[in-house]
Design an enzyme around this catalytic site. Structure first.
Site: not given
Ligand code: NAP
Length: 255
Positions: A136, A149
């Site tokens: 990120s 984070y």
């Molecule tokens: N959105 C942003 O602005 C952004 C920016 C930069 C980086 N990121 C990174 O991108 C990645 C994906 O995030 P996203 O934005 O797609 O958010 P999201 O829609 O909240 O997706 C997060 C995913 O992580 C899984 N997860 C969370 N806790 C977990 C656990 N205990 N065990 C297994 N799976 C788990 C969730 O699945 P379940 O809840 O079904 O387990 C979900 O599929 C993350 O690493 C995040 O840090 C996001």
């Protein structure tokens, strides 16, 4: 041969699943919400004709990475891609953070990602595959208000860079992907929208840049999504520590 995708029930991970399926790759999808994974799997089998295996797992469980690798091996699936997208953040001052949530966040963002990268690495190298770790822009500098984070994402970036260097001669493509704010469930889970610094983009923008990088012979070690975020990353690397902290604190709401 299949691509393993963590965090495939939502957001960026689900997007990677759709794009890899469009390209004809079989998939292994994991996350906690099994019904979402099954719905995505049913859709991709029907619309893309690929094999999709669903293996639900809670990555806060320290045994989960090894169990996931064993479950994949038991099914006779060879792994040619790994996308570590599972992750979450917590919007709070460090002093107010909850111990159990900190431990869970580090287990998912750092420990599980590390162990999964390592356990699948021999197969990824053998198949000259791809390893994508979702980091990120939050890892480009310390992040007051999201201290744990931000630190976890700095770890993801530097770990992935080191793996890239260690595997350079193997043909494996290694990428730390650093999106900025992206429209997913992330901010709801983190508990605040205040740190959505700058314009947020749709998941497709992140995927377009990710796959453009992956289509190069060597995509890595790091790709930051969006020109503005790349400028912010450069600032984070070259500015004096106190200045970059002051700017980061203002950007996320004055912590
Ligand atoms: N959105 C942003 O602005 C952004 C920016 C930069 C980086 N990121 C990174 O991108 C990645 C994906 O995030 P996203 O934005 O797609 O958010 P999201 O829609 O909240 O997706 C997060 C995913 O992580 C899984 N997860 C969370 N806790 C977990 C656990 N205990 N065990 C297994 N799976 C788990 C969730 O699945 P379940 O809840 O079904 O387990 C979900 O599929 C993350 O690493 C995040 O840090 C996001």
């Amino acid at each position: 041969m299949a691509v393993v995708i963590t965090g495939a029930s939502s957001g960026i991970g689900a997007g990677f699943a759709r794009r890899f399926a469009e390209r004809g790759h079989d998939l292994v999808l994991t996350a906690r919400r099994a019904e979402r994974l099954e719905a995505l799997a049913t859709d991709l089998r029907a619309t893309r004709g690929v094999d999709v295996t669903v293996i639900p797992a809670d990555l806060t469980d320290p045994a989960a990475p090894a169990a996931l690798a064993a479950a994949v091996a038991e099914r006779g699936i060879r792994v040619t891609g790994l996308v570590n997208s599972a992750g979450f953040g917590t919007a709070a001052r460090f002093a107010d953070e909850d111990d159990a949530r900190i431990a869970a966040e580090l287990q998912v963002n750092v420990v599980a990602l590390t162990l999964l990268s390592r356990v699948f690495l021999p197969q990824l190298i053998e198949t000259r595959g791809v390893l994508v770790n979702i980091s990120s822009t939050a890892g480009h500098q310390p992040l007051p208000g999201l201290a744990v984070y931000g630190a976890s994402k700095t770890y993801v970036t530097t770990l992935t860079e080191a793996i890239w260097q260690e595997t350079r001669s193997t043909g494996l493509r290694v990428l730390a992907l650093c999106p900025g704010p992206t429209e997913t469930e992330f901010f709801e889970v983190a508990g605040s929208e205040t740190f959505k610094v700058g314009r947020s983009v749709g998941v497709d923008v992140v995927l377009d840049e990710a796959f453009a990088a992956l289509d190069r012979r060597d995509p890595g070690p790091v790709h930051t999504v969006g020109a503005g975020n790349r400028a912010q990353g450069l600032f984070g690397r070259i500015s004096p520590r106190r200045l970059r902290l002051w700017v980061a604190a203002r950007a996320v709401g004055g912590h």
